[in-house]
Design an enzyme around this catalytic site. Structure first.
Site, PDB file in Angstrom:
ATOM      1  N   SER A  57       0.856  -1.190   0.000  1.00  0.00           N
ATOM      2  CA  SER A  57       0.000   0.000   0.000  1.00  0.00           C
ATOM      3  C   SER A  57       0.884   1.229   0.000  1.00  0.00           C
ATOM      4  O   SER A  57       2.059   1.163   0.403  1.00  0.00           O
ATOM      5  CB  SER A  57      -0.897   0.008   1.245  1.00  0.00           C
TER       6      SER A  57
ATOM      7  N   TYR B 162      -3.692  -1.571   9.909  1.00  0.00           N
ATOM      8  CA  TYR B 162      -3.364  -1.739   8.495  1.00  0.00           C
ATOM      9  C   TYR B 162      -1.941  -1.268   8.200  1.00  0.00           C
ATOM     10  O   TYR B 162      -1.154  -1.969   7.558  1.00  0.00           O
ATOM     11  CB  TYR B 162      -4.371  -0.957   7.660  1.00  0.00           C
TER      12      TYR B 162
END
Length: 350
Positions: free
Chosen positions: A203, A216
């Site tokens: 990400s 996350y």
């Protein structure tokens, strides 16, 4: 061998760095021999030319096979169909394959000998073992091994550190990190034989952090570190390891939807201690929830840049270490976060 002309921001960033490096180096060398313009022209021609060629050359698909995790929805589902259409033999790992999930059912309806839907919970070693056996049995006779492992499966949640339960922290790490480690351990024997590729989605939040996303972000930072180690270790075997660091594609993947965001918010609030509720207050909590709801509509809906980056990582003759399918906002933000003082990033974005 084939040629694909790229026009993405990764190539633009690389070209801008060459221009900057050329200018600085030419200025220094001009004091020793020749003039600035001679050096600069030489460096630009060689550097930009090499960069364009490097980014354009791709391998033929031939008899290449690829295993993709997380094909139930989102990137994985679209990628499985895309690679199959290109001519890959695709092993599509679905969490709900055995229970006839919607994604698995859609893929099975396509049919054909080169699209296989397999049960794969990335957190279960048994599923990985079964997948390895199945793939060995169904590889084409001309294939040296599995060409690509695409680690696409992932899980995300949100919340400040004091709000999120340890079970959710553990779930994020188990799926996003441990699942990738399990996959590498089980599939590397097949990947070493073909000198293939491991392509993993991390990400943009594996490069820069934001508040209220600690489960996350922590998992993606850990994953980046693991993949760097794996890349160094696999060089001697000819196995390439590449990372995808996309921007905000929540609107295009449905990783967060109204039901999920609200259910997570209700669960967090109900599990908070009275002291934590009092310190943060319901108004502050609700504002954070609204921020997450806004992400569902503010992100990029067109996921083709991610699909293209996955494909490039599998086929590029000279695969990049990092592919960043981001819009200009996130590209600039990432550069500032990784190349400038931390204070500058905090002032601009936090």
């Amino acid at each position: 061998m084939q040629v694909k002309i790229r026009t993405d921001l990764d190539l633009l960033q690389r070209c801008l760095m060459i221009i900057l490096w050329s200018a600085v180096t030419s200025y220094i060398l001009s004091f020793l021999k020749w003039d600035f313009h001679t050096w600069n022209q030489m460096f630009l021609v060689v550097g930009l030319g090499a960069s364009l060629v490097q980014s354009s050359l791709q391998l033929d698909i031939e008899d290449k096979s690829v295993l993709i995790t997380g094909c139930d929805t989102g990137f994985g589902l679209v990628l499985a169909k895309h690679l199959h259409a290109l001519g890959f033999k695709v092993f599509a790992g679905c969490l709900l394959a055995d229970s006839d999930g919607a994604g698995a059912t859609e893929l099975r309806s396509i049919g054909g000998p080169d699209l296989h839907v397999i049960q794969l919970d990335v957190t279960k070693s048994e599923d990985w073992s079964n997948a390895s056996v199945y793939i060995k049995e169904h590889l084409s006779t001309a294939s040296a091994g599995l060409w690509g492992l695409v680690n696409n499966a992932g899980w995300a949640t949100f919340g400040d550190v004091e709000w999120v339960s340890m079970s959710n922290f553990n779930k994020a790490m188990n799926i996003n990190v441990n699942g990738v480690i399990l996959g590498a351990k089980h599939m590397l024997p097949l990947l070493r034989k073909s000198k293939g590729r491991i392509v993993t989605i991390t990400s943009g939040l594996g490069r820069f952090a934001v508040p209220t996303r600690s489960p996350y972000v922590a998992s993606k930072y850990a994953l980046e570190g693991f993949l760097d180690c794996l890349r160094y270790e696999m060089k001697s075997f000819g196995v390439s390891v590449s990372l995808l660091e996309p921007g905000n594609y929540i609107a295009g993947t449905n990783i967060f939807n109204e039901k999920f965001v609200m259910s997570q918010a209700e669960l967090m609030w109900s599990e908070m201690s009275d002291e934590v509720k009092q310190v943060y207050g319901k108004d502050y909590f609700n504002k954070k929830v609204e921020v997450m709801r806004s992400y569902m509509n503010n992100g990029t809906k067109d996921i083709s840049p991610v699909i293209n980056s996955y494909t490039d990582a599998l086929l590029d003759v000279f695969p990049q270490v990092r592919y960043q399918p981001m819009d200009l906002y996130f590209k600039v933000r990432c550069i500032i976060a990784t190349h400038m003082p931390e204070k500058v990033y905090e002032i601009l974005y936090l």
